[in-house]
Motif scaffolding. Structure first.
Motif, short mmCIF file in Angstrom:
data_model
loop_
_atom_site.label_atom_id
_atom_site.label_comp_id
_atom_site.label_asym_id
_atom_site.label_seq_id
_atom_site.Cartn_x
_atom_site.Cartn_y
_atom_site.Cartn_z
N SER A 191 -36.89 -28.42 -19.85
CA SER A 191 -35.97 -26.93 -20.85
C SER A 191 -35.52 -27.54 -22.15
O SER A 191 -34.65 -28.07 -22.65
N LEU B 107 -40.92 -22.96 -16.32
CA LEU B 107 -39.30 -23.05 -16.96
C LEU B 107 -40.41 -21.92 -18.28
O LEU B 107 -41.57 -22.00 -18.95
N SER B 108 -39.80 -21.23 -18.65
CA SER B 108 -39.47 -20.61 -20.21
C SER B 108 -38.71 -19.91 -20.53
O SER B 108 -37.75 -19.03 -19.84
N ASP C 114 -34.92 -19.58 -18.27
CA ASP C 114 -35.48 -18.91 -16.93
C ASP C 114 -36.74 -19.59 -16.06
O ASP C 114 -37.12 -20.29 -16.73
N MET D 34 -39.36 -20.07 -12.52
CA MET D 34 -39.82 -19.16 -11.51
C MET D 34 -40.25 -20.53 -11.12
O MET D 34 -40.73 -21.41 -10.90
N VAL E 238 -36.33 -16.34 -9.16
CA VAL E 238 -36.47 -16.97 -10.19
C VAL E 238 -34.38 -16.97 -11.18
O VAL E 238 -34.05 -15.98 -10.39
N TYR E 239 -34.21 -17.89 -11.32
CA TYR E 239 -33.32 -19.38 -11.40
C TYR E 239 -32.91 -19.11 -13.72
O TYR E 239 -33.46 -18.80 -14.51
N ASP E 240 -32.06 -18.71 -13.98
CA ASP E 240 -30.92 -18.77 -14.65
C ASP E 240 -31.14 -20.37 -15.13
O ASP E 240 -30.04 -21.03 -14.29
N PRO F 270 -30.38 -17.50 -7.00
CA PRO F 270 -31.53 -16.78 -8.47
C PRO F 270 -31.14 -15.96 -8.34
O PRO F 270 -30.07 -15.00 -7.27
N GLN G 244 -32.96 -13.55 -9.31
CA GLN G 244 -33.97 -12.36 -8.67
C GLN G 244 -35.15 -12.84 -7.49
O GLN G 244 -35.07 -14.26 -7.80
N SER H 152 -45.29 -19.14 -15.64
CA SER H 152 -44.57 -18.12 -16.52
C SER H 152 -45.78 -18.37 -18.30
O SER H 152 -46.19 -18.34 -17.91
N LYS I 213 -41.18 -12.14 -20.72
CA LYS I 213 -40.71 -12.22 -19.57
C LYS I 213 -41.07 -12.11 -18.05
O LYS I 213 -42.28 -10.94 -18.05
#
Length: 330
Positions: A103, A144-145, A148, A150, A159-161, A168, A170, A185, A190
Motif C-alpha cells: 500500500s 488492496l486499493s 481498503d 479486500m 473489507v478492512y481499513d 473489518p 464490511q 479491487s 470503491k
C-alpha cells in the motif's frame, strides 16, 4: 488485439503464480513455482532480473520501480532490490505464505498465509511487524486499493481499513455459495469483483457521481446445448486502469474475456491459450495486457504445456465499444 509470448533464454521451469506490471513502467514482475522472481522489460523485450530463492514463490508485488516482494512456500516474505538482485527476508508466516500486497498510502506490506493470519509490516520501520490479524479460515485471495483491503475467505468478502486492521468495517456474503478463487479491487472506485470456482463473477462498485451503484452476478460461460452450465474456475480478474467499467477475466480452461461492467455485456474473447490462465495484469496506461498461461495445480487433468507469458496491445476502441462481439450477460 495482438499477442506474442515473451522470450526467455532460460524458460520458466514451473507454474507461474503471479504477474504484475510496475506502477510507472512496462516492467513485468513474474513469480513462479520454480523458486525464481523475474523482472522483464516488455518494451525492450529483455529480462532484467532473475533472482532465485529457496522456496516456490506463490505471489509477488511491487513497492516501487526499484523494490519488490514475494510470498514463499516456506512462509518467508522476501524483499528484492531490483537493480542489484539482492534479496532478504522481512519476516515470515508459520506456514506457507500465499498473498502479498503493498500500500502506497500506508507504506505497509500486507501478507496472508495458510497459518490463517494476515500480517502487516511498516516499511518505514526496520524488521517490525505492525499488526497480526488472526482469521477463522485460510485467505484465498487479497487485493488492496487506497486505504481498503479486500480479503476472500470461503464464500465471503471482508473489507478492512489498512489504518485499523483490528476488525473489518464490511463483511459481505458473495451469495455464490461456493468458494471464491480471486478478488480484485477497482483502481478508480470503491468496490470489487470476485470470481468463483464454478465460473461466476460478482461485481459491487460504488459510483460517487450518481446513485446507480453496480451490483450483480453473472456466469462467464452460457449454458451448453443440454442446458447445463459450464463450470470453470475464474482464476483472475483485472480492471483496465483507464477505461471505466472495463475488466477482463481469466479462467481455468485458458480463456480471457473482456467485459463492460456498466452495460453488463461481453466485449470480446481472446483465442484460447494452451494452458489455464493463471494471472492477468494491465500496465499503468491500460494499453498492454499481460496473460500468464500456466497450469495452476487446481485439477488433476489440467494441461501441462510449458508456462508462457503473452503480451497483448489493447485496442481501446474495442474496450470502449460494447457493441463489438458483445452479448448481454447477467
Amino acid at each position: 488485439m495482438s499477442g506474442a509470448a515473451l522470450k526467455f533464454e532460460n524458460p520458466i521451469r514451473d507454474a507461474i503464480s503471479r504477474i504484475r506490471f510496475a506502477p510507472k513502467s512496462d516492467n513485468l514482475l513474474i513469480s513462479s513455482w520454480d523458486s525464481s522472481l523475474r523482472l522483464y522489460d516488455v518494451g525492450n523485450s529483455a529480462l532484467r532480473l532473475e533472482a532465485s530463492s529457496e522456496a516456490a514463490l506463490l505471489d509477488c508485488c511491487f513497492q516501487n520501480e526499484s523494490v519488490a516482494f514475494s510470498a514463499g512456500s516456506d512462509g518467508f516474505i522476501r524483499r528484492y532490490d531490483l537493480h542489484s538482485g539482492i534479496h532478504d527476508s522481512i519476516g515470515n508466516h508459520d506456514d506457507t505464505s500465499t498473498c502479498v500486497g503493498y500500500s502506497d498510502e500506508t507504506c505497509q506490506v500486507i501478507t496472508a498465509g495458510l497459518d490463517k493470519k494476515i500480517l502487516s509490516w511498516d516499511t518505514r520501520t526496520p524488521k517490525g511487524i505492525a499488526c497480526v490479524r488472526n482469521m477463522d479460515s485460510e485467505v484465498m485471495s487479497m487485493s488492496l486499493s487506497g486505504f481498503d483491503m479486500m480479503v476472500a475467505v470461503g464464500a465471503s468478502i471482508y473489507v478492512y481499513d489498512l489504518r485499523r486492521l483490528e476488525k473489518p468495517f464490511q463483511s459481505k456474503d458473495s451469495h455464490m455459495g461456493v468458494q471464491i478463487v480471486c478478488v480484485s479491487s477497482i483502481p478508480y472506485a470503491k468496490g470489487f469483483a470476485v470470481g468463483s470456482v464454478d465460473g461466476r463473477v460478482a461485481l459491487e462498485i460504488s459510483c460517487p457521481s450518481n446513485s446507480d451503484d453496480i451490483r450483480y452476478m453473472f456466469r462467464c460461460h452460457p449454458k451448453s446445448t443440454d442446458s447445463k452450465y459450464h463450470l470453470v474456475s475464474v482464476n483472475d480478474i483485472v480492471f483496465n486502469p483507464i477505461i471505466y467499467g472495463a475488466f477482463v477475466t481469466g479462467d481455468n480452461e485458458g480463456y480471457v474475456t473482456a467485459w463492460d461492467a456498466t452495460s453488463k455485456r461481453r466485449l470480446f474473447q481472446l483465442p484460447r491459450y494452451p494452458n489455464s490462465v493463471a494471472s492477468l495484469s494491465y500496465n499503468h496506461r491500460g494499453q498492454l495486457l499481460a496473460v500468464a498461461s500456466s497450469y495452476t495445480y487446481q485439477e488433476a487433468n489440467e494441461i501441462e504445456e510449458p508456462p508462457l507469458v503473452f503480451i497483448h496491445e489493447v485496442d481501446n476502441d474495442n474496450m470502449r465499444s460494447v457493441s463489438v462481439g458483445s452479448s448481454s450477460r447477467r
